[in-house]
Design a protein around this motif. Sequence first.
Motif, PDB file in Angstrom:
ATOM      1  N   LEU A   1       0.830  -1.205   0.000  1.00  0.00           N
ATOM      2  CA  LEU A   1       0.000   0.000   0.000  1.00  0.00           C
ATOM      3  C   LEU A   1       0.867   1.259   0.000  1.00  0.00           C
ATOM      4  N   VAL A   2       1.868   1.295   0.861  1.00  0.00           N
ATOM      5  CA  VAL A   2       2.744   2.473   0.937  1.00  0.00           C
ATOM      6  C   VAL A   2       3.503   2.657  -0.371  1.00  0.00           C
ATOM      7  N   LEU A   3       4.109   1.578  -0.861  1.00  0.00           N
ATOM      8  CA  LEU A   3       4.860   1.657  -2.115  1.00  0.00           C
ATOM      9  C   LEU A   3       3.955   2.049  -3.274  1.00  0.00           C
ATOM     10  N   GLY A   4       2.745   1.510  -3.282  1.00  0.00           N
ATOM     11  CA  GLY A   4       1.801   1.818  -4.351  1.00  0.00           C
ATOM     12  C   GLY A   4       1.377   3.273  -4.348  1.00  0.00           C
ATOM     13  N   VAL A   5       1.077   3.809  -3.170  1.00  0.00           N
ATOM     14  CA  VAL A   5       0.672   5.214  -3.072  1.00  0.00           C
ATOM     15  C   VAL A   5       1.800   6.125  -3.550  1.00  0.00           C
ATOM     16  N   VAL A   6       3.014   5.837  -3.128  1.00  0.00           N
ATOM     17  CA  VAL A   6       4.161   6.659  -3.539  1.00  0.00           C
ATOM     18  C   VAL A   6       4.349   6.589  -5.048  1.00  0.00           C
ATOM     19  N   PHE A   7       4.207   5.381  -5.610  1.00  0.00           N
ATOM     20  CA  PHE A   7       4.363   5.227  -7.061  1.00  0.00           C
ATOM     21  C   PHE A   7       3.280   5.995  -7.804  1.00  0.00           C
ATOM     22  N   LEU A   8       2.040   5.896  -7.344  1.00  0.00           N
ATOM     23  CA  LEU A   8       0.939   6.588  -8.007  1.00  0.00           C
ATOM     24  C   LEU A   8       1.114   8.103  -7.941  1.00  0.00           C
ATOM     25  N   VAL A   9       1.593   8.599  -6.825  1.00  0.00           N
ATOM     26  CA  VAL A   9       1.842  10.038  -6.709  1.00  0.00           C
ATOM     27  C   VAL A   9       2.876  10.467  -7.741  1.00  0.00           C
ATOM     28  N   GLU A  10       3.946   9.690  -7.871  1.00  0.00           N
ATOM     29  CA  GLU A  10       4.996  10.030  -8.834  1.00  0.00           C
ATOM     30  C   GLU A  10       4.480   9.943 -10.274  1.00  0.00           C
TER      31      GLU A  10
ATOM     32  N   VAL B   1      11.144  19.462 -18.297  1.00  0.00           N
ATOM     33  CA  VAL B   1       9.971  19.750 -17.478  1.00  0.00           C
ATOM     34  C   VAL B   1       9.292  18.449 -17.036  1.00  0.00           C
ATOM     35  N   ILE B   2       9.171  17.506 -17.951  1.00  0.00           N
ATOM     36  CA  ILE B   2       8.467  16.250 -17.672  1.00  0.00           C
ATOM     37  C   ILE B   2       9.249  15.371 -16.697  1.00  0.00           C
ATOM     38  N   LYS B   3      10.560  15.314 -16.848  1.00  0.00           N
ATOM     39  CA  LYS B   3      11.451  14.528 -15.981  1.00  0.00           C
ATOM     40  C   LYS B   3      11.040  13.056 -15.915  1.00  0.00           C
ATOM     41  N   PRO B   4      10.986  12.380 -17.062  1.00  0.00           N
ATOM     42  CA  PRO B   4      10.533  10.983 -17.066  1.00  0.00           C
ATOM     43  C   PRO B   4      11.466  10.023 -16.338  1.00  0.00           C
ATOM     44  N   MET B   5      12.766  10.348 -16.256  1.00  0.00           N
ATOM     45  CA  MET B   5      13.697   9.427 -15.616  1.00  0.00           C
ATOM     46  C   MET B   5      13.471   9.332 -14.106  1.00  0.00           C
ATOM     47  N   ARG B   6      12.812  10.306 -13.533  1.00  0.00           N
ATOM     48  CA  ARG B   6      12.457  10.199 -12.114  1.00  0.00           C
ATOM     49  C   ARG B   6      11.525   9.013 -11.905  1.00  0.00           C
ATOM     50  N   LEU B   7      10.535   8.873 -12.771  1.00  0.00           N
ATOM     51  CA  LEU B   7       9.618   7.748 -12.653  1.00  0.00           C
ATOM     52  C   LEU B   7      10.321   6.441 -13.000  1.00  0.00           C
TER      53      LEU B   7
END
Length: 320
Positions: A266-275, A291-297
């Motif tokens: 749940l915690v990992l999922g919420v953090v991933f969804l926020v990102e 601006v998009i910064k895709p490598m962060r995701l």
Amino acid sequence: MTYVDQPAPGVDQPLPAVTTDDGPATFKDVVAAYVGLTKPRVIELLLLTTVPVMFFAARGIPDLMLVVWTVIGGTLSAGSASAYNCVYDRDIDEQMRRTRRRALPRHLVGARGALIFATVLAVLSTVILWFGVNPLSAELSIGANAFYVFIYTMLLKRRTTQNIVWGGIAGCFPALIGWTAVTGHLAWTPVILFLVVFFWTPPHTWALALRYREDYANVDVPMLPVVKPAAEVGRQIVLYSWVMVATSLALWPIGNLGWFYPAAALVLGVVFLVEAHRMAHRAKGTEELSVIKPMRLFHHSNLYLSLLFVAVAIDPLITR
């Protein structure tokens, strides 16, 4: 959309003089080049979805020699598939910034040598898994290898935007192999983990492809970020991310897990969804990668999958 139709150098052509930027290649350079054909970073990620599942299937610590044979066989199998991929894609790898430093574009390894190397790895991995683990795990490994080479690399990659959606199935097999290595049979539990990796693959790969979309466009590989605007890519990443998180939570009741895994998922999922939502929001109205910064995701997706599967392994150890 047109596709690259230039004939790649044939496997029967003589190998050019082996050199590096610093002069003639040494034995160490050539060995490193062959190791590079196996794409070690990909192997690391695949093993992270194999070994934890073995702990989960054993509901504790599995036989360590079984883990060793599974890791060796899985490493050789994944390395073989990557090497075959490098041979087939050597024409476009030479034109892409991200891949032009690989062994074949630099002529540190010849296509024939790479093909033989890939085949030897495939045979060794099959023998090791068949006799050191069990026939079912070996058969699944062969299936994953064949799917990656024939379905993804040769059939889908250069023809459809859905290339990594369906081609990514090959990367889901380690979850099944880890389970069958311990139990000797398939079940719904590893299938759920298979599906988690399946839905994880598009956000992970599309983020990377967005960063290198010019590379893919230059060689006419129709990755989704090449043929769709960044806003649409972001929308689809969010969609797959939600399904991925929901699937990860479905493992809790189906896999008869304790409290630790669902809390971590749940915690990992919420953090991933926020990102994912943040990246999608940044992609609205702009195509600027700064601006998009895709490598962060992309980097976050690696961390997400690693920690999720670690939670799969830890849960039976602390909640049984």
